[in-house]
Write a protein that holds these residues in place. Structure first.
Motif, PDB file in Angstrom:
ATOM      1  N   GLU A 194       0.827  -1.196   0.000  1.00  0.00           N
ATOM      2  CA  GLU A 194       0.000   0.000   0.000  1.00  0.00           C
ATOM      3  C   GLU A 194       0.867   1.254   0.000  1.00  0.00           C
ATOM      4  OE1 GLU A 194      -0.446  -2.611   1.798  1.00  0.00           O
ATOM      5  OE2 GLU A 194      -2.450  -3.336   1.329  1.00  0.00           O
ATOM      6  N   PRO A 195       0.323   2.374  -0.456  1.00  0.00           N
ATOM      7  CA  PRO A 195       1.089   3.639  -0.505  1.00  0.00           C
ATOM      8  C   PRO A 195       1.097   4.337   0.848  1.00  0.00           C
ATOM      9  CG  PRO A 195      -1.102   4.007  -1.375  1.00  0.00           C
ATOM     10  CD  PRO A 195      -1.023   2.525  -1.050  1.00  0.00           C
ATOM     11  N   TRP A 196       1.579   3.641   1.857  1.00  0.00           N
ATOM     12  CA  TRP A 196       1.525   4.168   3.217  1.00  0.00           C
ATOM     13  C   TRP A 196       2.844   4.777   3.643  1.00  0.00           C
ATOM     14  CZ3 TRP A 196      -0.882  -0.831   5.784  1.00  0.00           C
ATOM     15  CH2 TRP A 196      -2.217  -0.956   5.353  1.00  0.00           C
ATOM     16  N   SER A 197       2.760   5.856   4.401  1.00  0.00           N
ATOM     17  CA  SER A 197       3.894   6.395   5.127  1.00  0.00           C
ATOM     18  C   SER A 197       3.623   6.133   6.605  1.00  0.00           C
ATOM     19  CB  SER A 197       4.036   7.903   4.862  1.00  0.00           C
ATOM     20  OG  SER A 197       5.022   8.466   5.711  1.00  0.00           O
ATOM     21  N   VAL A 198       4.481   5.352   7.229  1.00  0.00           N
ATOM     22  CA  VAL A 198       4.221   4.898   8.591  1.00  0.00           C
ATOM     23  C   VAL A 198       5.332   5.382   9.518  1.00  0.00           C
ATOM     24  CG1 VAL A 198       3.709   2.920  10.061  1.00  0.00           C
ATOM     25  CG2 VAL A 198       3.110   2.838   7.626  1.00  0.00           C
ATOM     26  N   THR A 199       4.972   6.224  10.478  1.00  0.00           N
ATOM     27  CA  THR A 199       5.900   6.686  11.504  1.00  0.00           C
ATOM     28  C   THR A 199       5.630   5.892  12.773  1.00  0.00           C
ATOM     29  OG1 THR A 199       5.957   8.915  10.569  1.00  0.00           O
ATOM     30  CG2 THR A 199       6.698   8.662  12.852  1.00  0.00           C
ATOM     31  N   LEU A 200       6.646   5.183  13.257  1.00  0.00           N
ATOM     32  CA  LEU A 200       6.486   4.339  14.438  1.00  0.00           C
ATOM     33  C   LEU A 200       7.210   4.984  15.609  1.00  0.00           C
ATOM     34  CD1 LEU A 200       7.280   1.870  11.893  1.00  0.00           C
ATOM     35  CD2 LEU A 200       5.526   1.040  13.446  1.00  0.00           C
ATOM     36  N   VAL A 201       6.465   5.312  16.656  1.00  0.00           N
ATOM     37  CA  VAL A 201       7.013   6.047  17.793  1.00  0.00           C
ATOM     38  C   VAL A 201       6.933   5.185  19.048  1.00  0.00           C
ATOM     39  CG1 VAL A 201       6.875   8.147  19.163  1.00  0.00           C
ATOM     40  CG2 VAL A 201       6.229   8.193  16.733  1.00  0.00           C
ATOM     41  N   ASP A 202       8.060   4.991  19.693  1.00  0.00           N
ATOM     42  CA  ASP A 202       8.079   4.252  20.953  1.00  0.00           C
ATOM     43  C   ASP A 202       7.559   5.167  22.056  1.00  0.00           C
ATOM     44  OD1 ASP A 202       8.503   2.691  23.125  1.00  0.00           O
ATOM     45  OD2 ASP A 202      10.678   2.529  22.920  1.00  0.00           O
ATOM     46  N   THR A 203       6.308   4.947  22.478  1.00  0.00           N
ATOM     47  CA  THR A 203       5.683   5.821  23.471  1.00  0.00           C
ATOM     48  C   THR A 203       5.711   5.222  24.878  1.00  0.00           C
ATOM     49  OG1 THR A 203       3.492   4.940  22.882  1.00  0.00           O
ATOM     50  CG2 THR A 203       4.199   6.969  21.791  1.00  0.00           C
ATOM     51  N   GLY A 204       6.411   4.091  25.055  1.00  0.00           N
ATOM     52  CA  GLY A 204       6.580   3.542  26.390  1.00  0.00           C
ATOM     53  C   GLY A 204       5.565   2.474  26.744  1.00  0.00           C
ATOM     54  N   ILE A 205       5.771   1.865  27.903  1.00  0.00           N
ATOM     55  CA  ILE A 205       4.906   0.784  28.364  1.00  0.00           C
ATOM     56  C   ILE A 205       3.800   1.309  29.270  1.00  0.00           C
ATOM     57  CG2 ILE A 205       4.809  -1.407  29.600  1.00  0.00           C
ATOM     58  CD1 ILE A 205       6.280  -1.611  26.997  1.00  0.00           C
ATOM     59  N   ASP A 206       4.170   1.889  30.402  1.00  0.00           N
ATOM     60  CA  ASP A 206       3.184   2.356  31.382  1.00  0.00           C
ATOM     61  C   ASP A 206       2.779   3.789  31.088  1.00  0.00           C
ATOM     62  OD1 ASP A 206       3.266  -0.084  32.814  1.00  0.00           O
ATOM     63  OD2 ASP A 206       5.152   0.552  33.740  1.00  0.00           O
ATOM     64  N   VAL A 207       2.132   3.966  29.950  1.00  0.00           N
ATOM     65  CA  VAL A 207       1.724   5.296  29.492  1.00  0.00           C
ATOM     66  C   VAL A 207       0.250   5.244  29.113  1.00  0.00           C
ATOM     67  CG1 VAL A 207       2.116   7.128  27.790  1.00  0.00           C
ATOM     68  CG2 VAL A 207       4.041   5.761  28.624  1.00  0.00           C
ATOM     69  N   GLY A 208      -0.513   6.264  29.522  1.00  0.00           N
ATOM     70  CA  GLY A 208      -1.930   6.311  29.194  1.00  0.00           C
ATOM     71  C   GLY A 208      -2.159   6.687  27.741  1.00  0.00           C
ATOM     72  N   THR A 209      -3.390   6.500  27.286  1.00  0.00           N
ATOM     73  CA  THR A 209      -3.718   6.824  25.890  1.00  0.00           C
ATOM     74  C   THR A 209      -3.504   8.301  25.606  1.00  0.00           C
ATOM     75  OG1 THR A 209      -6.022   6.938  26.632  1.00  0.00           O
ATOM     76  CG2 THR A 209      -5.324   4.930  25.495  1.00  0.00           C
TER      77      THR A 209
END
Length: 245
Positions: free
Chosen positions: A81-96
């Protein structure tokens, strides 16, 4: 993902497969069908598995020639697919809400936000256009889920009516995800531990800044193994309402 620990002890909940593809892929396909192809994924528990999946996605979706002598790889028949995907490590014990704060640097305007465990045939284009007309900072897609149990109407100690798993009346709207948010919403989030559904949504509502886009059709959240099996059956039977593409 604790209620579906049979799967999540091995992988993040959004990577549980339906029809051989991660639930996350299904969600992204819904957005892509409506013309949205730029994604930011808030990675947490076993987030490296999501990064590895997309790092190898082009390889998996293409025919390839690998020349070992020159250490080159050539792709053929690329069906990715023509996707641009940014993957961000936002941590484990983090709220939405905390996860939204951690991706704020990647936001440059209104954006869609949803969870990684629910699918729907909600019309994203209509949702976006509706939000533009509201003038509010946030719009949430409201859905009317089927109850899990039959409902009894009672009068004078006698059952007057029985409805087997009825759809709630219009007073029963719940948060179905599929938000449209303005960047200013980030200011309503206190810190990394904040869950968006707690303080921020309440304050947005109190400030008359939270609109609802009412969706009367299919929506389903994969909370349990039973939910996974139901979604899988829909897919295998060719009756997956969220497959709008």
């Amino acid at each position: 993902g604790t209620r579906i620990s049979e799967e999540t002890h091995l992988k993040p909940k959004p990577m549980i497969e339906i029809g051989g593809m991660p639930l996350l892929w299904h969600i992204m396909k819904i957005y892509s069908y409506h013309g949205i192809n730029d994604f930011i994924i808030c990675c947490g528990y076993k987030g490296y598995m999501i990064k590895e999946y997309f790092a190898n996605y082009l390889l998996h979706m293409s025919d390839v020639t690998i020349d070992l002598s020159s250490s080159t790889l050539t792709t053929h028949k690329n069906t990715a697919e023509p996707w641009s995907v940014t993957l961000v490590d936002t941590g484990i014990d983090v709220g939405t809400g905390g996860r939204l704060r951690k991706i704020s640097q990647y936001l440059n305007g209104p954006f869609c936000m949803t969870y990684g465990d629910g699918v729907s045939n909600v019309n994203i284009k209509q949702l976006v256009n509706f939000h533009k007309t509201t003038g509010t900072l946030a719009t949430v897609t409201g859905i009317l889920p089927n109850t899990k149990f039959g409902m009894l109407s009672v009068k004078n100690g006698l059952v007057t009516e029985f409805a087997e798993k009825p759809r709630n009346d219009t007073s029963g709207w719940i948060n179905g995800g599929f938000f449209i948010l303005e960047p200013e919403v980030i200011d309503f989030i206190e810190d990394d531990s904040t869950f968006f559904e707690d303080g921020p949504m309440g304050r947005l509502a109190q400030s008359s800044q939270l609109s609802i886009f009412k969706h009367h059709d299919f929506w389903m959240c994969m909370d349990t193994l039973r939910d996974k099996k139901n979604l899988e059956k829909m897919w295998q039977d060719g009756n997956a309402p969220w497959k709008v593409w």
